[in-house]
Design an enzyme around this catalytic site. Structure first.
Site, PDB file in Angstrom:
ATOM      1  CB  SER A  16      -0.914   0.004   1.227  1.00 44.50           C
ATOM      2  OG  SER A  16      -1.588   1.245   1.348  1.00 44.50           O
ATOM      3  CE1 TYR A  50      -4.463  -2.120   4.549  1.00 52.50           C
ATOM      4  CE2 TYR A  50      -3.449  -0.057   3.857  1.00 52.50           C
ATOM      5  CZ  TYR A  50      -4.081  -1.243   3.551  1.00 52.50           C
ATOM      6  OH  TYR A  50      -4.332  -1.551   2.237  1.00 52.50           O
ATOM      7  CE  LYS A  98      -2.156  -4.241   2.547  1.00 51.21           C
ATOM      8  NZ  LYS A  98      -2.418  -5.545   1.868  1.00 51.21           N
TER       9      LYS A  98
END
Length: 254
Positions: A132, A145, A149
């Site tokens: 990401s 998150y 990633k």
């Protein structure tokens, strides 16, 4: 195909089936998976569903065994990932962190490790992981998150280095797309899609079916036979050319 029943996963599952793959859709949502398999078969493809929680090693082992029933596995796509809503680091909970890690880098690692013998047996195989822009750009308020990633990105490169000798290519995609989930949130207080799109050069997210799935299918195919250890950005320049401000997202500061 993990997380293969909905959103980007569904689009990729359908595209791989269109390209002739026998797709194993790995997901927790049996209803959405049934819809995905129905669409695949309606288009003349072949697909099966394995219900699995990617945070559980035994579920992953069962999914890999089902997908490699013929003795080899040619393509592994790891798309499943829990997403914790934007939140300041000081408010991140253990649950936020643990779910992000368990469904992201740990699940990706386990799928790759358990699938390795079957990928190696295939002679020429491909792994496509998902990273990401939030990790690559260090976007504020995306701690769990982004950490997940970022770890997947590092794992991708290590595996590409180690497994090239085994005929296994390992790459990642970095997408920004408008999925059904995001579309349902447009106009609500949880609408982070619009905030992100407005900050991006092309002012929109990609279409999962026509702009994300074909790129993943390319990396999975022999057309990308000399591509490994790379991150393919399918984000309209968002990661390299813009900065997203999540500071006004609900819950960021409590």
């Amino acid at each position: 195909m993990t997380g293969g029943a909905q959103g980007l996963g569904r689009a990729i599952s359908r595209r791989l089936a269109d390209e002739g793959a026998r797709v194993t859709v790995v997901d927790l949502n049996a209803d959405r998976a049934a819809e995905c398999i129905e669409l695949i078969e309606k288009d003349g493809g072949s697909g099966t569903f394995v219900k699995a929680n990617v945070a559980k090693r035994e579920d992953i082992a069962g999914a890999v065994q089902a997908a490699s029933a013929g003795g080899a596995l040619h393509v592994l796509v790891n798309a499943a990932q829990y997403f914790a809503m934007p939140k300041a680091l000081e408010l991140v909970t253990d649950k936020d962190w643990e779910l992000s890690e368990a469904t992201g880098p740990r699940a990706t690692f386990r799928f790759m490790q358990l699938a390795h013998p079957y990928l190696k047996a295939a002679g020429r195989a491909s792994v496509v992981n998902f990273v990401s822009g939030s990790a690559l750009a260090g976007i504020a308020f995306t701690g769990p998150y982004s950490a997940a990633k970022g770890a997947i990105g590092a794992l991708t490169k290590v595996a590409a280095n180690e497994w090239a000798a085994h005929g296994i290519r390992v790459n990642a995609v970095c997408p920004f797309a408008l999925t059904d989930v995001q579309r349902d949130m447009i106009g609500t207080e949880w609408d982070n899609y619009t905030r992100t799109a407005e900050a991006s050069p092309m002012k929109r997210g990609a279409d999962p079916d026509t702009e994300i799935a074909p790129a993943v299918a390319f990396l999975a195919s022999d057309d990308a036979a000399f591509v490994t250890g790379t991150v393919l950005h399918i984000d309209g320049g968002m990661t390299e050319l813009s900065t997203v401000d999540y500071s006004k997202s609900p819950g960021v500061f409590g």
